[in-house]
Design a protein around this motif. Sequence first.
Motif, PDB file in Angstrom:
ATOM      1  N   THR A  15       0.798  -1.093  -0.187  1.00  0.00           N
ATOM      2  CA  THR A  15       0.071  -0.063   0.076  1.00  0.00           C
ATOM      3  C   THR A  15       0.701   1.257  -0.097  1.00  0.00           C
ATOM      4  N   VAL A  16       2.276   1.330   0.271  1.00  0.00           N
ATOM      5  CA  VAL A  16       2.968   2.369   0.527  1.00  0.00           C
ATOM      6  C   VAL A  16       3.022   3.321  -0.599  1.00  0.00           C
ATOM      7  N   TRP A  17       3.064   2.595  -1.716  1.00  0.00           N
ATOM      8  CA  TRP A  17       3.315   3.357  -2.920  1.00  0.00           C
ATOM      9  C   TRP A  17       1.988   4.487  -3.370  1.00  0.00           C
ATOM     10  N   ALA A  18       0.944   4.071  -3.091  1.00  0.00           N
ATOM     11  CA  ALA A  18      -0.294   4.936  -3.457  1.00  0.00           C
ATOM     12  C   ALA A  18      -0.249   5.982  -2.100  1.00  0.00           C
ATOM     13  N   ALA A  19      -0.215   5.831  -1.141  1.00  0.00           N
ATOM     14  CA  ALA A  19       0.127   6.525   0.158  1.00  0.00           C
ATOM     15  C   ALA A  19       1.297   7.645  -0.070  1.00  0.00           C
ATOM     16  N   ASP A  46       5.324  -0.425   8.621  1.00  0.00           N
ATOM     17  CA  ASP A  46       6.478  -0.942   8.469  1.00  0.00           C
ATOM     18  C   ASP A  46       7.599   0.028   8.121  1.00  0.00           C
ATOM     19  N   SER A  47       8.661  -0.787   7.806  1.00  0.00           N
ATOM     20  CA  SER A  47       9.901   0.019   7.117  1.00  0.00           C
ATOM     21  C   SER A  47       9.567   0.734   5.944  1.00  0.00           C
ATOM     22  N   MET A  48       8.784   0.197   5.321  1.00  0.00           N
ATOM     23  CA  MET A  48       8.397   0.951   3.893  1.00  0.00           C
ATOM     24  C   MET A  48       7.780   2.254   4.180  1.00  0.00           C
ATOM     25  N   GLY A  49       6.552   2.212   5.172  1.00  0.00           N
ATOM     26  CA  GLY A  49       6.034   3.522   5.720  1.00  0.00           C
ATOM     27  C   GLY A  49       7.056   4.431   6.313  1.00  0.00           C
ATOM     28  N   ILE A  50       7.896   4.115   6.982  1.00  0.00           N
ATOM     29  CA  ILE A  50       8.816   4.710   7.561  1.00  0.00           C
ATOM     30  C   ILE A  50       9.652   5.647   6.442  1.00  0.00           C
ATOM     31  N   SER A  51      10.199   4.481   5.373  1.00  0.00           N
ATOM     32  CA  SER A  51      10.906   5.189   4.480  1.00  0.00           C
ATOM     33  C   SER A  51      10.203   6.280   3.586  1.00  0.00           C
ATOM     34  N   ALA A  52       8.703   6.115   3.458  1.00  0.00           N
ATOM     35  CA  ALA A  52       8.067   7.033   2.714  1.00  0.00           C
ATOM     36  C   ALA A  52       7.901   8.300   3.345  1.00  0.00           C
ATOM     37  N   LEU A  53       7.781   8.336   4.672  1.00  0.00           N
ATOM     38  CA  LEU A  53       7.727   9.423   5.622  1.00  0.00           C
ATOM     39  C   LEU A  53       9.084  10.297   5.680  1.00  0.00           C
ATOM     40  N   LEU A  54      10.149   9.516   5.530  1.00  0.00           N
ATOM     41  CA  LEU A  54      11.412  10.295   5.239  1.00  0.00           C
ATOM     42  C   LEU A  54      11.632  10.864   4.216  1.00  0.00           C
ATOM     43  N   SER A  55      11.253  10.128   3.103  1.00  0.00           N
ATOM     44  CA  SER A  55      11.249  10.756   1.745  1.00  0.00           C
ATOM     45  C   SER A  55      10.373  12.049   1.545  1.00  0.00           C
ATOM     46  N   ALA A  56       9.260  11.912   2.047  1.00  0.00           N
ATOM     47  CA  ALA A  56       8.450  13.117   2.266  1.00  0.00           C
ATOM     48  C   ALA A  56       8.974  14.317   2.971  1.00  0.00           C
ATOM     49  N   ARG A  57       9.743  13.884   4.155  1.00  0.00           N
ATOM     50  CA  ARG A  57      10.305  14.823   4.975  1.00  0.00           C
ATOM     51  C   ARG A  57      11.368  15.615   4.078  1.00  0.00           C
ATOM     52  N   GLY A  58      12.295  14.727   3.299  1.00  0.00           N
ATOM     53  CA  GLY A  58      13.130  15.577   2.315  1.00  0.00           C
ATOM     54  C   GLY A  58      12.565  16.210   1.489  1.00  0.00           C
ATOM     55  N   ALA A  59      11.518  15.862   0.682  1.00  0.00           N
ATOM     56  CA  ALA A  59      10.843  16.763  -0.223  1.00  0.00           C
ATOM     57  C   ALA A  59      10.303  17.959   0.314  1.00  0.00           C
ATOM     58  N   ALA A  60       9.685  17.716   1.469  1.00  0.00           N
ATOM     59  CA  ALA A  60       8.955  18.967   2.093  1.00  0.00           C
ATOM     60  C   ALA A  60      10.073  20.214   2.324  1.00  0.00           C
ATOM     61  N   GLU A  61      11.369  19.673   2.956  1.00  0.00           N
ATOM     62  CA  GLU A  61      12.279  20.410   3.239  1.00  0.00           C
ATOM     63  C   GLU A  61      12.611  21.183   2.018  1.00  0.00           C
ATOM     64  N   ASP A  74       0.051   4.438  19.978  1.00  0.00           N
ATOM     65  CA  ASP A  74       1.132   4.308  21.127  1.00  0.00           C
ATOM     66  C   ASP A  74       2.033   3.293  20.222  1.00  0.00           C
ATOM     67  N   SER A  75       1.774   2.233  19.696  1.00  0.00           N
ATOM     68  CA  SER A  75       2.622   1.471  18.806  1.00  0.00           C
ATOM     69  C   SER A  75       3.596   2.262  17.997  1.00  0.00           C
ATOM     70  N   ILE A  76       2.994   2.927  17.117  1.00  0.00           N
ATOM     71  CA  ILE A  76       3.439   3.763  16.006  1.00  0.00           C
ATOM     72  C   ILE A  76       4.666   4.853  16.834  1.00  0.00           C
ATOM     73  N   GLU A  77       4.052   5.450  17.930  1.00  0.00           N
ATOM     74  CA  GLU A  77       4.931   6.336  18.970  1.00  0.00           C
ATOM     75  C   GLU A  77       6.079   5.648  19.187  1.00  0.00           C
ATOM     76  N   LYS A  78       5.984   4.433  19.926  1.00  0.00           N
ATOM     77  CA  LYS A  78       7.087   3.649  20.131  1.00  0.00           C
ATOM     78  C   LYS A  78       8.234   3.153  19.193  1.00  0.00           C
TER      79      LYS A  78
END
Length: 92
Positions: A15-19, A46-61, A74-78
């Motif tokens: 699902t990560v690519w669409a998100a 999972d790690s793919m979702g984290i990677s997508a967020l990190l890529s988005a962070r770079g694009a946003a900057e 709670d689980s995602i915060e952890k």
Amino acid sequence: MRTTVTWSGDIDLSTVWAAQSELMAVIEAAGADEVVVDLGAVTFLDSMGISALLSARGAAETAGVRLMLSGLSDSIEKLFAVAGLTGLFDIV
């Protein structure tokens, strides 16, 4: 202008690519200076979702857009804490 992108369900390899595509389109669109990714309905990240967020962070900057996360379970915060990612994102 603040724009919210809502992710839901499992964010994984299937699902990560669409998100990620939706999030990147919002970041790259003219007019948004703040983008919130609402993770309140995410049941698994999972790690793919984290990677997508990190890529988005770079694009946003690069685009001069403030990227924020909201609705972390709670689980995602952890997961973010264990991975050392909490300080990389504004959590609202």
